[in-house]
Design a protein around this motif. Sequence first.
Motif: not given
Length: 583
Positions: A137-150
Motif C-alpha cells: 500500500a505504501s508504494m501503490t496508493s500514491p501511484l494510483y492517486i497520481s495516475e488517476a488525478s488531473p
Amino acid sequence: MEGGIHPGTGVSAFRECFALSWQNPYVLRLAFSAGIGGFLFGYDTGVISGALLYIRDDFKAVDKKTVLQESIVSMAVAGAIIGAAVGGWLNDRYGRRSAILIADFLFFIGAIIMAAAPSPAILIVGRIFVGLGVGMASMTSPLYISEASPARVRGALVSTNGFLITGGQFLSYLINLAFTQAPGTWRWMLGIAGLPALVQFILMLSLPESPRWLYRKGREEEAEAILRKIYPAKDVDAEIQALKESVEDEIKETGDLDNVSFWTKMKTLFQTKTVRRGLIAGVGLQVFQQFVGINTVMYYSPTIVQLAGFASNQTALLLSLVTSGLNALGSIVSIYFIDKTGRKKLLVISLIGLIVSLGLLSAVFQQTTTHSPQVSKLETSHFAQYTCPDYSLSSSSGTWDCMKCLKASSPDCGFCASSSNKLFPGACLISNDTVKDLCHGDSRLWYTRGCPSKYGWLALVGLALYIIFFSPGMGTVPWIVNSEIYPLRFRGLCGGIAATANWVSNLIVAQSFLTLTQVIGTSWTFLIFGVMSVLALFFVLIYVPETKGLPIEEVEKMLESRVLQFKFWEKGPGTLKKKNTNV
C-alpha cells in the motif's frame, strides 16, 4: 509529457485542488479511497507503540526480552520490505487497483491473527502479514492517486496520502486510549485495524484501474472512459492525446519494457545516467527519512515518555497523542506550502529543526540519567521481603540511585518513588505485579523503564519540536520528490526500489532502538540521530535538486547536466517562467 506531478503555483494550486474536488467529487472519491492505504500505513505505525505497553503486561517473556519487543515491532517492517519489493512487480503486471486489493486482504488477515494471537510467536506472524499489506500500500496508493488525478492538482492530491498516514497515526493513539480499560486491551487495538482494510477493499471493487496502466496494456477505450470522468470536457481530449504520445515515446526510447525480464529492466535502468542520479537523490532521501529517527518516535513514543520519567501507561499514551496530533497537523502544513516554498527549502528547514530538537532530547536524557533519585535504605525497608537482591548484596548500596536500580537484572528490579515527592529517595524492589500493586497501594509511583525527573517536561518539548519540524519537510517531501524525479518509463520500478530502501532503513532503526538505549543509553541514541540529521542536511544540499514547478523534461535535463542549486533560498528555474500544467 503525461504522468509526472505538475503542481500549480503556491496557494492557488491548493485552492484549485479543493475547488476541483467539489466540482468533480469522483476525483476526491478516487484519491481518498486509494489514500486509505496510507491510513493503514499510519495506523499500524502508531497503534503498535501503545499496544506494546500492554503486550508486555500479558506476555512476561516479551517484558523481559528486549529482542522480542523489537521483533514484534520490526517484523511488520520486514514484511513491508517484501511487500514493497513485490508490489512494484504486482503493479506492473496486474495493475494498481489489484495491488491495493491484495494489500487490503493481507492486512485484514494479519489484523485477525494479531487479535487472536495466543503467544508472541503467533503475534509476530500476524505482524508479518500486516507488513506485507502495508508495504504494498505504501508504494501503490500514491501511484494510483497520481495516475488517476488531473495533472494541475496532482501534487496536492498525492500529498493527501501523507495526511492520511499521519491521520491514521493520530487515530491509532485515540483508539489506544479508548481501550486502555477494556478487557483484552491490546487485542482490540490491533484487531480493529482490519476495519479500514475491509472498507478500502469494498470501495476499490467499485473503482476503476489506473487509466495510464490500462493504456499501457492496450486497453485504450477503458482508459479514455475513465479520463472522461476525471477531466473537464474541455481538457479531456488534450489529456488523452498527451497520454497516447507519452506511452508511444516511452516505447520508442526504451522498447516495450512490459515484455522483457526484470533483470533486463534493471540493466536498462542503471545504464541511464539521469535515472542513476535520480535514484541517488530519491533513495538517499528515503534512507535518511528513517535514519533521523522518526519511527523510533512513532513506534516507541509512549516508551520514550516513560523513559523521561512518566510512570503511568495511560499518561504515556495521552502525552504521545500530542506528538501524533502535531504530526498530522504538519502534514496539512506541507500540503499548503509544498508548491509555494519548494521541496529543497522545506527539507533544509526541517533538518535544521531536527538537529536542534535531537540535541535537546539528548541533553534532557543525559540529565535524567545522571540526576535520578537516590535509593534509600529506610524507604526500601518498608518492603523488606521484596528488596532487590542486587541492592541487598551490593557493598556500595549507599551510592545506588534509580537508574542503577533499574539496570539490576537478577532478577529485574523497579523503583518505588517516595510517597511525599517522587524526586526524593525511594525504594529499590523486585519487579513483579505484586510489588507494583503494593507500591501503588501506598500512593507511590512505580518505575521500571525510566526514573522520576524534574526535566521530564523538557523531553516532551523536545519530542514536540522534533515532530513539528519533521512532518512538513522530511515527513512528506521524500515521497513527493520520488514521484517527480524519475523518467516516466522507470517510475514504477524506481518507486519500488526507493520504497524498499525506506522500509529496510525503517527495519534497521526499529530493530536497534531499544537495544541501543540499553547498551549506550537514551541520550547517546538520540545524539546518533542528531549526527545522521547533519549528514542528511549535507546530502540534501549536494544531491537533491529543486523540482518545484518543473515539468519532467526539465527535471531530466537538470539531472543530465547535474545542475546543483546550493543557493536553495533563491528562485529556481521552475519559478521564473510559467509552465503548462495540462500536459
